[in-house]
Design an enzyme around this catalytic site. Structure first.
Site, PDB file in Angstrom:
ATOM      1  N   HIS A 198       0.839  -1.205   0.000  1.00  0.00           N
ATOM      2  CA  HIS A 198       0.000   0.000   0.000  1.00  0.00           C
ATOM      3  C   HIS A 198       0.876   1.259   0.000  1.00  0.00           C
ATOM      4  O   HIS A 198       0.711   2.143  -0.847  1.00  0.00           O
ATOM      5  CB  HIS A 198      -0.909  -0.025   1.245  1.00  0.00           C
ATOM      6  CG  HIS A 198      -1.795   1.174   1.387  1.00  0.00           C
ATOM      7  ND1 HIS A 198      -3.142   1.140   1.096  1.00  0.00           N
ATOM      8  CD2 HIS A 198      -1.542   2.447   1.785  1.00  0.00           C
ATOM      9  CE1 HIS A 198      -3.666   2.333   1.316  1.00  0.00           C
ATOM     10  NE2 HIS A 198      -2.710   3.150   1.736  1.00  0.00           N
ATOM     11  N   GLU A 199       1.811   1.308   0.948  1.00  0.00           N
ATOM     12  CA  GLU A 199       2.656   2.508   1.045  1.00  0.00           C
ATOM     13  C   GLU A 199       3.563   2.645  -0.179  1.00  0.00           C
ATOM     14  O   GLU A 199       3.842   3.753  -0.635  1.00  0.00           O
ATOM     15  CB  GLU A 199       3.485   2.484   2.336  1.00  0.00           C
ATOM     16  CG  GLU A 199       2.657   2.470   3.619  1.00  0.00           C
ATOM     17  CD  GLU A 199       1.568   3.534   3.682  1.00  0.00           C
ATOM     18  OE1 GLU A 199       1.704   4.590   3.032  1.00  0.00           O
ATOM     19  OE2 GLU A 199       0.562   3.299   4.382  1.00  0.00           O
TER      20      GLU A 199
END
Length: 698
Positions: free
Chosen positions: A481-482
C-alpha cells in the site's frame, strides 16, 4: 548557531539533509532565515514591476517556498520518527510562525490578483497542461485560503489556522505519549501461553531494554496485537485491550497509567468548532462541504449516500460473520459472552479451524528482506524500472535507502524505508514527500524522493543470534500500500512542483495507487517469488496459499462495517454535527449512534476510539476518511484491467497494461483530474462491481 552554513537545515539546498546531524537548536535559526527569504520573494512578486508571468511570478515563489517547505518537512518528519522532548519543544515553538506564513500567503489578495491576471493573459494558453493546472489550483486555494475575506475576517481566519495547527500537533503528541507510556510486565512464563515465539522474544527484549525482569508488553501494535490475537490468557488480553482503547481519554489514567493532560476529548470538540467557523467564513454550510471543493465527490449528500448504501450492501455479510463467531466461541472456546478483548482471539481460532492454518504459520514465510525482493521485482516488471540499494544520509541505523532507475540507468527517484516500530516513533504506516519532481531553471530535473514508514516488528536477538523479522500477510499488504503511494510520487513525469507526483491529486483519489497495489498480495505468481520460510527457506506451499485465498474475505462483512463506522463518524462530525452546541462527550455519543445504525456489533462501553483517530484530528483526513472506500472503487476497477489482461496473457504482471497504468495514472500526477486519468486508463467511468467481487460482497 551563528554560522548558517553549519546549520544542517540550511546547508542541504536541493539535496537531502544530514538527518543525524540535525539538532533541536538548529530549528529556530533555520526556519527564521527561510521564513525571511520566503517573505522577501513574496514581497518581490507583489511589486508592480514584477510581471504576472510564469517565469517572473510563479517560479521564484515556488523556489523560495519550496526551501521553507522542505526544511519544515524534514523537521516534521523527524518529529514523527525520532521524537525527543527537546525536538518536540523546538518544533512546537516554530509551528505558529510557519502556519502564519502559509496562512498569510493564502490570504494575500494582491498575489491572488496577480495569479488571476496570469490566468487571463495571452501567455496562459501557451503554458503546458501542468502549469495551467498549477495556476487553476492556486486560484482555488487563494479563495479557500481566505484571500477574498475582509481585513477583519482575515485576522480571525489566521487565528483559526494557528489554533488548528497547534491542536492537531497536541492531539498527535498525546496519542504518542499515551502509547509510549504504558508497559505491562509478565513474570510468570505460564501467562505467555499461546503467544508466538517471536512475540515472546520481542517482549523479553523490551523488558531488558527497560531494565525490567520478565516479559514487557506495550501498546505499540507489534507488541499489542499478537496478545489480542494469540494469547490464551484472557486477563492479559483484557488488560491490554482496556489500556489500548482508552488511550488519550479521561479513562487513560485508570486503565493505561496515562496522564489527565493527555485526554484529547476537549481537543476534538475545539477542532470541530474551529473547522465549522472556517467553513462558514468561506461561505460553505459546513466543513464537509468546504473539504469537497478540491475533491472528486461533488456534494455532502452524495458522500453520505455512498457510505450509507455501502453499509447496506455489507450488513447481511457482517451479521453472518458475527453470528458465526459467537456460535464458534460458545461451542469451541467456552466463551458464552464474547467480549471485545476476545474478538481477535476467537476470530483467529475460528480461522484456524475453518481453513486449517493460522496467521502465525503464514507469517513464517514472510521474512521482510524476501518481501522487499518480491515487491521490487514486481515493480520492476510492471513499470519498467530498476531498484537498487543506495547510501543516502539516514536518521536511524534501521533506515534503508534505495534508488529507482530507468531501463537505461537514468536516475528517476530515491526512497527511504523506515520499517520497524520503536519508542519515539509515531504508530501506523505512511508515505511522505521528501522532495518533489520539478524542472529546474538550468534545464536539469530535480528527482523526487519519498519516505516509506512502517511499524513492523524489529529483528530480535535470541542467544546472541539476530533473527530476521517476519511480518504478517496484513503487514505485507501495508508494505505494498505505502509503496503504491511512493510510486505515484516517484514515477511522475510532471515538471511543475505543485502538481507533480501526489501533489494536487484530489484527496479522495489519492488512495487509488496505494490500494491498487494491495491486490497483488493475493496473486500466486507474486507470492511464490516473495516467500521463503524463515527456518527452512521453502516457498509458501500452494496448499497453504489456497487456504489463504479461501480465507481472503473472512469476516470482511464486519471489517467493512468497521471502516464505514469510521468514515461516517468523520463525515457527520464535519457535516451534520452541531459542534458549537455540543458537549465534549457528544462526539463519542455520535460515534455510538452511527455504530448502532451501521454495525452489527455494539460499540464497547469502554472504547474511546475517536480520541486516537489521528487520521482526522492530526493527519489531514478531516471530512476525508471516506476517501479510502471511494478510492477502493477506483483501485479495484483499475486492477480489473490487469485481471482482464491475465485471461489473455496468462500473467497478472502484464507489462503492456502496466505501462499504460504508469503513463495514464502514475506519470500524470495531479496535472489533470483523477476522473480524466481513470477514464484515460480504463476507457470508461469507474464501476463498483470489481470491488464488491473482490470483497466477497457481490
Amino acid at each position: 548557531m551563528n554560522n548558517p552554513i553549519l546549520n544542517p537545515l540550511l546547508a542541504f539546498g536541493k539535496n537531502l539533509p544530514e538527518y543525524s546531524s540535525i539538532k533541536a537548536v538548529d530549528i529556530k535559526p533555520a526556519i527564521e532565515k527561510l521564513l525571511s527569504e520566503a517573505q522577501k520573494a513574496v514581497d518581490v512578486s507583489l511589486q508592480t514591476s514584477t510581471p504576472a508571468t510564469w517565469l517572473d511570478l510563479v517560479e521564484p515563489l515556488e523556489d523560495a517556498t519550496e526551501n521553507l517547505g522542505r526544511a519544515w518537512g524534514v523537521i516534521s518528519h523527524l518529529n514523527s520518527v525520532a521524537d525527543t522532548p527537546e525536538f518536540r519543544k523546538a518544533h512546537a515553538e516554530m509551528l505558529p510562525e510557519v502556519t502564519a506564513f502559509w496562512t498569510n500567503l493564502g490570504q494575500n489578495l494582491e498575489l491572488y490578483k496577480k495569479y488571476k491576471a496570469l490566468s487571463q493573459s495571452a501567455e496562459f494558453s501557451s503554458l503546458d497542461r501542468a502549469q495551467r493546472k498549477v495556476i487553476d489550483n492556486s486560484l482555488r486555494d487563494f479563495r479557500l485560503g481566505g484571500a477574498e475575506l475582509s481585513d477583519e475576517q482575515k485576522i480571525r481566519f489566521a487565528e483559526i489556522q494557528d489554533q488548528q495547527a497547534q491542536l492537531s500537533k497536541e492531539f498527535s503528541d498525546h496519542v504518542l505519549d499515551a502509547t509510549d507510556h504504558f508497559v505491562h510486565v509478565i513474570t510468570d512464563e505460564k501467562d505467555l501461553a499461546g503467544l508466538p515465539e517471536d512475540a515472546v522474544a520481542a517482549a523479553k527484549q523490551t523488558a531488558e531494554s527497560k531494565e525490567l525482569t520478565g516479559w514487557a508488553f506495550t501498546l505499540h501494535f507489534p507488541s499489542y496485537f499478537p496478545v489480542m490475537q494469540f494469547s490464551e490468557n484472557r486477563t492479559l488480553r483484557k488488560k491490554l485491550y482496556e489500556a489500548y482503547v482508552t488511550r488519550a481519554s479521561e479513562l487513560s489514567e485508570k486503565f493505561g497509567s496515562g496522564k489527565a493532560e493527555w485526554d484529547n476529548t476537549n481537543n476534538m470538540l475545539t477542532q470541530l468548532r474551529l473547522k465549522d467557523e472556517e467553513a462558514k467564513m468561506l461561505g460553505f454550510a459546513n466543513f464537509a462541504a468546504l473539504s469537497l471543493a478540491p475533491k472528486m465527490a461533488k456534494t455532502v449528500v452524495e458522500v453520505d449516500q455512498f457510505l450509507t448504501d455501502f453499509a447496506k450492501k455489507a450488513q447481511a455479510h457482517g451479521q453472518k460473520d458475527w453470528e458465526e463467531l459467537q456460535l464458534f466461541a460458545k461451542d469451541h472456546l467456552g466463551i458464552s459472552n464474547l467480549e471485545p478483548w476476545d474478538m481477535a482471539y476467537a476470530s483467529e481460532k475460528l480461522k484456524q479451524v475453518r481453513y486449517a492454518f493460522s496467521e502465525n504459520e503464514v507469517k513464517q514465510y514472510f521474512p521482510l528482506p524476501k518481501v522487499l525482493d518480491g515487491l521490487f521485482a514486481l515493480v520492476q516488471t510492471l513499470f519498467g524500472v530498476k531498484i537498487e540499494k543506495d547510501s543516502l544520509p539516514v536518521w536511524h541505523a534501521d533506515v534503508q535507502s534505495f534508488k529507482v532507475l530507468s531501463k537505461t540507468g537514468k536516475l528517476l527517484a530515491n526512497f527511504y524505508l523506515d520499517p520497524y516500530a520503536r519508542p519515539g516513533k509515531r504508530g501506523g504506516a505512511w508515505m511522505d514527500d521528501a522532495r518533489g519532481r520539478r524542472n529546474l531553471p538550468d534545464g536539469t530535473v530535480q528527482t523526487p524522493v519519498a519516505y516509506l514508514v512502517c511499524n513492523f516488528p524489529a529483528p530480535v536477538t535470541v542467544n546472541g543470534v539476530t533473527k530476521q523479522p517476519t511480518i504478517s500477510h496484513d503487514d505485507v499488504i501495508t508494505m505494498f500500500h505505502e509503496c503504491g503511494h511512493g510510486l505515484h510520487h516517484m514515477l511522475t513525469q510532471v515538471g511543475s512542483l505543485g502538481v507533480s507526483g501526489i501533489n494536487g491529486v484530489e484527496w479522495d483519489a489519492v488512495e487509488l495507487p496505494s490500494q491498487f497495489m494491495e491486490n497483488f498480495c493475493w496473486e500466486w505468481e507474486v507470492l511464490e517469488k516473495m516467500t521463503s520460510h524463515v527456518e527452512t527457506g521453502e516457498t509458501l506451499p500452494k496448499s497453504l496459499y489456497e487456504k489463504m485465498i479461501a480465507a481472503k474475505n473472512f469476516q470482511n462483512g464486519m471489517g467493512t462495517l468497521r471502516q464505514l463506522v469510521f468514515s461516517l463518524t468523520d463525515w457527520r462530525l464535519h457535516s451534520s454535527f452541531d459542534a458549537h452546541a455540543a458537549k465534549p462527550e457528544d462526539i463519542l455519543q455520535l460515534s455510538r449512534q452511527i455504530n448502532d445504525q451501521v454495525h452489527v456489533i455494539k460499540q464497547s462501553d469502554l472504547s474511546r476510539w475517536p480520541n486516537t483517530f489521528s487520521h482526522i484530528f492530526a493527519g489531514g483526513y478531516s471530512a476525508g476518511y471516506y476517501s479510502y472506500k471511494w478510492a477502493e472503487v477506483l483501485s479495484a476497477d483499475a486492477y480489473a484491467a490487469f485481471e482482464e489482461a491475465a485471461k489473455k496473457t496468462g500473467s497478472i504482471l502484464d507489462e503492456a497494461t502496466g505501462e499504460r497504468y504508469r503513463q495514464e495514472i502514475l506519470e500524470v500526477g495531479g496535472s489533470r483530474s483523477a476522473a480524466e486519468s481513470f477514464k484515460a486508463f480504463r476507457g470508461r467511468e469507474p464501476e463498483i462491481d470489481a470491488l464488491l467481487r473482490h470483497g466477497g460482497l457481490a
